[in-house]
Write an enzyme that holds these catalytic residues in place. Structure first.
Site, PDB file in Angstrom:
ATOM      1  N   GLU A 113       0.818  -1.217   0.000  1.00 51.71           N
ATOM      2  CA  GLU A 113       0.000   0.000   0.000  1.00 51.71           C
ATOM      3  C   GLU A 113       0.851   1.264   0.000  1.00 51.71           C
ATOM      4  OE1 GLU A 113      -2.692   0.438   3.314  1.00 51.71           O
ATOM      5  OE2 GLU A 113      -3.481   2.311   2.512  1.00 51.71           O
ATOM      6  N   ASP A 146      -0.857  -5.025   2.942  1.00 58.20           N
ATOM      7  CA  ASP A 146      -1.347  -3.840   3.638  1.00 58.20           C
ATOM      8  C   ASP A 146      -0.723  -3.868   5.029  1.00 58.20           C
ATOM      9  OD1 ASP A 146      -4.647  -2.303   4.006  1.00 58.20           O
ATOM     10  OD2 ASP A 146      -2.702  -1.785   4.865  1.00 58.20           O
ATOM     11  N   ILE A 197      -0.699  -1.849   7.674  1.00 63.24           N
ATOM     12  CA  ILE A 197      -1.701  -1.607   8.717  1.00 63.24           C
ATOM     13  C   ILE A 197      -3.024  -1.354   8.005  1.00 63.24           C
ATOM     14  CG2 ILE A 197      -2.504  -0.186  10.634  1.00 63.24           C
ATOM     15  CD1 ILE A 197       0.326   0.680  11.184  1.00 63.24           C
ATOM     16  N   ASP A 198      -3.969  -2.290   8.172  1.00 65.00           N
ATOM     17  CA  ASP A 198      -5.306  -2.036   7.626  1.00 65.00           C
ATOM     18  C   ASP A 198      -6.170  -1.536   8.782  1.00 65.00           C
ATOM     19  OD1 ASP A 198      -7.261  -2.057   5.512  1.00 65.00           O
ATOM     20  OD2 ASP A 198      -8.265  -3.524   6.793  1.00 65.00           O
ATOM     21  N   THR A 207      -5.742   2.170   9.465  1.00 67.02           N
ATOM     22  CA  THR A 207      -4.809   3.188   9.978  1.00 67.02           C
ATOM     23  C   THR A 207      -5.534   4.284  10.744  1.00 67.02           C
ATOM     24  OG1 THR A 207      -3.191   2.786   8.234  1.00 67.02           O
ATOM     25  CG2 THR A 207      -3.104   4.931   9.305  1.00 67.02           C
ATOM     26  N   ASP A 262      -6.262  -4.534   0.354  1.00 68.16           N
ATOM     27  CA  ASP A 262      -7.339  -4.836   1.310  1.00 68.16           C
ATOM     28  C   ASP A 262      -8.026  -6.148   0.951  1.00 68.16           C
ATOM     29  OD1 ASP A 262      -8.019  -1.385   1.012  1.00 68.16           O
ATOM     30  OD2 ASP A 262      -7.264  -2.343   2.831  1.00 68.16           O
TER      31      ASP A 262
END
Ligand SMILES: O=P(O)(O)O[C@H]1[C@H](O)[C@@H](O)[C@H](O)[C@H](O)[C@@H]1O
Ligand SMILES: [Mg+2]
Ligand SMILES: [Mg+2]
Length: 309
Positions: free
Chosen positions: A103, A123, A125-126, A128, A253
């Site tokens: 990402e 990703d 940190i999904d 954030t 995602d």
């Protein structure tokens, strides 16, 4: 079952020796690699997701430097960059011929192109925005594709310590527990999750709220937004929700969660009702194709472009 290389040289020996060959760890490792060449990659992904998840969990309680990307609500922190760098550098060292879609690398200008090469879709940190506000649903998501086929997905819920995994043809799990979707077929009684995406202009908000209003008018039991698309999709896989739809998410995602939902018996399709297009920034997922199609039929499209544009 393909015999080990080692066994080939000594297959003339007595059956007893053959048994000893297969007791040989090297031989077993060769056999396992031959049977599932991507299993070792998946095991590596689980280990790295655990490591990254510890970094995220610790940083969640600490002061953060927050920046914005495509809009004032599309947040990114130094931990997003740190974790993506940790994951990709470790994987690149172990698998130098593989390709990577991350990402934050994409936000920094890397091309988001899926080829036939083994490709990691990450990703870091999904959720954030949740992370910045210390709201618990945050995850690390690692998907893996070969020949443009999603092979496995790993999603680690950093604050609840839940490891969601799915391996093509081998089922989906949360920690050691097998996952199964629900069999709900109609919007009327469904529990549906969605996410708003980063656009907040009046036209987008009108479409977003209009879509939500439709399902509420259909008397869906509930609609929830938790702030993490990957964890919401894991709730569909675990049967904690019946369906999910969104405009404005990305391939990072979707990649891991798509394998997990499909391996839990669910479906992941395009908002048009057609097959999923990983780069289209839109999705409908559900335990049953009936529910997925019913949701897709009601949606007004919100255009977020494509990841590979
Ligand atoms: O940027 P991260 O990785 O946190 O991903 C979130 C997106 O930013 C949201 O727009 C989107 O709506 C989802 O909440 C998604 O999880
Ligand atoms: Mg993210
Ligand atoms: Mg995300």
């Amino acid at each position: 079952m393909k015999p080990c290389e080692g066994a080939g040289r000594q297959q003339q020996t007595a059956a007893g020796d053959e048994r000893r060959l297969h007791d040989d760890p090297q031989c077993r490792a060769e056999q396992a690699q031959a049977e599932d060449p991507w299993r070792e990659c998946m095991d590596t992904a689980v280990q790295l997701a655990l490591q990254a998840g510890q970094v995220v969990k610790k940083a969640l309680t600490e002061e953060k430097r927050v920046s914005t990307k495509t809009s004032v609500v599309d947040l990114v922190t130094e931990t997003d960059h740190l974790v993506e760098e940790l994951l990709i550098s470790a994987l690149r060292e172990k698998y130098p011929t593989h390709r990577f879609i991350g990402e934050e690398s994409t936000s920094a200008g890397s091309k988001c192109i899926l080829t036939n090469s083994p490709t990691w879709i990450i990703d870091p940190i999904d959720g954030t925005c949740n992370f910045v506000h210390r709201f618990p649903p945050v995850a690390v998501s690692i998907g893996f594709s070969v020949n443009r086929e999603l092979e496995f997905g790993v999603i680690y819920h950093c604050t609840e310590g839940k490891m969601y995994t799915g391996r093509k043809g081998q089922g989906a799990f949360c920690n050691q527990e097998r996952l199964h979707v629900t069999k709900e077929t109609g919007i009327r009684n469904a529990f549906i999750l969605t996410e708003i995406g980063p656009k907040r202009d009046p036209a987008t908000l009108k479409l977003f709220l209009g879509n939500m209003e439709k399902f509420l008018k259909f008397q869906a039991h509930g609609i929830r937004i938790i702030g993490s698309a990957t964890l919401a999709l894991c709730h569909v896989a675990s049967g904690a929700a019946d369906g999910y739809y969104q405009f404005g998410l990305h391939c990072w995602d979707l990649a891991a969660a798509t394998v997990i939902i499909r391996e839990a018996g669910g479906v992941v399709i395009d908002t048009s009702g057609g097959p999923l297009d990983l780069m289209s920034c839109r999705v409908v997922a559900a335990g049953t194709m009936e529910l997925a199609q019913s949701i897709a039929q009601e949606l007004q499209t919100i255009n977020y472009g494509r990841d590979d544009d």
